[in-house]
Design a protein around this motif. Structure first.
Motif, mmCIF file in Angstrom:
data_model
loop_
_atom_site.group_PDB
_atom_site.id
_atom_site.type_symbol
_atom_site.label_atom_id
_atom_site.label_comp_id
_atom_site.label_asym_id
_atom_site.label_seq_id
_atom_site.Cartn_x
_atom_site.Cartn_y
_atom_site.Cartn_z
ATOM 1 N N UNK A 1 0.831 -1.203 0.000
ATOM 2 C CA UNK A 1 0.000 0.000 0.000
ATOM 3 C C UNK A 1 0.866 1.253 0.000
ATOM 4 N N UNK A 2 0.262 2.364 -0.377
ATOM 5 C CA UNK A 2 0.922 3.669 -0.393
ATOM 6 C C UNK A 2 0.367 4.527 0.728
ATOM 7 N N UNK A 3 1.216 5.367 1.266
ATOM 8 C CA UNK A 3 0.763 6.366 2.232
ATOM 9 C C UNK A 3 0.449 7.648 1.493
ATOM 10 N N UNK B 1 -3.128 4.824 4.587
ATOM 11 C CA UNK B 1 -2.344 3.806 3.898
ATOM 12 C C UNK B 1 -3.311 2.978 3.071
ATOM 13 N N UNK B 2 -3.296 3.196 1.759
ATOM 14 C CA UNK B 2 -4.262 2.585 0.848
ATOM 15 C C UNK B 2 -3.542 2.009 -0.369
ATOM 16 N N UNK C 1 -6.431 5.968 -6.555
ATOM 17 C CA UNK C 1 -7.891 5.894 -6.665
ATOM 18 C C UNK C 1 -8.537 5.713 -5.296
ATOM 19 N N UNK C 2 -7.954 4.863 -4.460
ATOM 20 C CA UNK C 2 -8.488 4.658 -3.108
ATOM 21 C C UNK C 2 -8.330 5.931 -2.275
ATOM 22 N N UNK C 3 -7.201 6.623 -2.427
ATOM 23 C CA UNK C 3 -6.989 7.880 -1.701
ATOM 24 C C UNK C 3 -8.011 8.928 -2.140
ATOM 25 N N UNK D 1 1.076 12.056 -2.058
ATOM 26 C CA UNK D 1 1.722 10.808 -1.642
ATOM 27 C C UNK D 1 2.924 11.093 -0.762
ATOM 28 N N UNK D 2 3.144 10.201 0.182
ATOM 29 C CA UNK D 2 4.321 10.319 1.027
ATOM 30 C C UNK D 2 5.562 9.896 0.266
#
Length: 128
Positions: free
Chosen positions: A3-5, A88-89, A93-95, A114-115
């Motif tokens: 996942x991305x932060x 954290x997704x 698109x989720x963010x 994005x982090x």
């Protein structure tokens, strides 16, 4: 895939106590509490911060090596950064979907950024 932060930065006007009724303030607090609970229940909430009014801000800049300390926000706009949610997704698109649900979207803007790095057990790690 990891996942991305993402940080959701909430920008909106800052009404004074005289401009915002007690009922409106209570409704906003309920909306943000429900939003934070939804993020937490979904398992995506890393952290959240409600910020004090921007007139409590101190901004630092450096010009030619000289530190400048300025009271108040750096940006002279009607909207100010009022708070953040770090989530954290799986992807942008989720963010965007979570940002769309932020109560602040109804009276301001939600910036999704994005982090670049985060810490794991005190060590800096690139964000995937």
């Amino acid at each position: 895939m990891t996942d991305m932060r993402y940080t959701l930065l909430l920008h909106y006007p800052e009404p004074t106590d005289e401009q915002l009724s007690a009922e409106d303030r209570a409704e906003g607090q309920r909306a943000f509490s429900a939003y934070a609970e939804a993020l937490h229940a979904a398992g995506v909430l890393i952290g959240a911060e409600v910020l004090q009014r921007s007139d409590n801000t101190t901004t630092l800049t450096a010009v030619d090596g000289t530190l400048r300390v300025q009271d108040g926000p750096f940006a002279d706009t009607k909207e100010q950064l009022g708070g953040t949610f770090v989530i954290d997704v799986p992807d942008l698109d989720a963010a965007i979907e979570w940002g769309r649900q932020a109560p602040a979207i109804h009276w301001g803007a939600v910036e999704i950024r994005p982090g670049a790095t985060h810490t794991v057990d005190g060590a800096w790690t690139p964000n995937q």
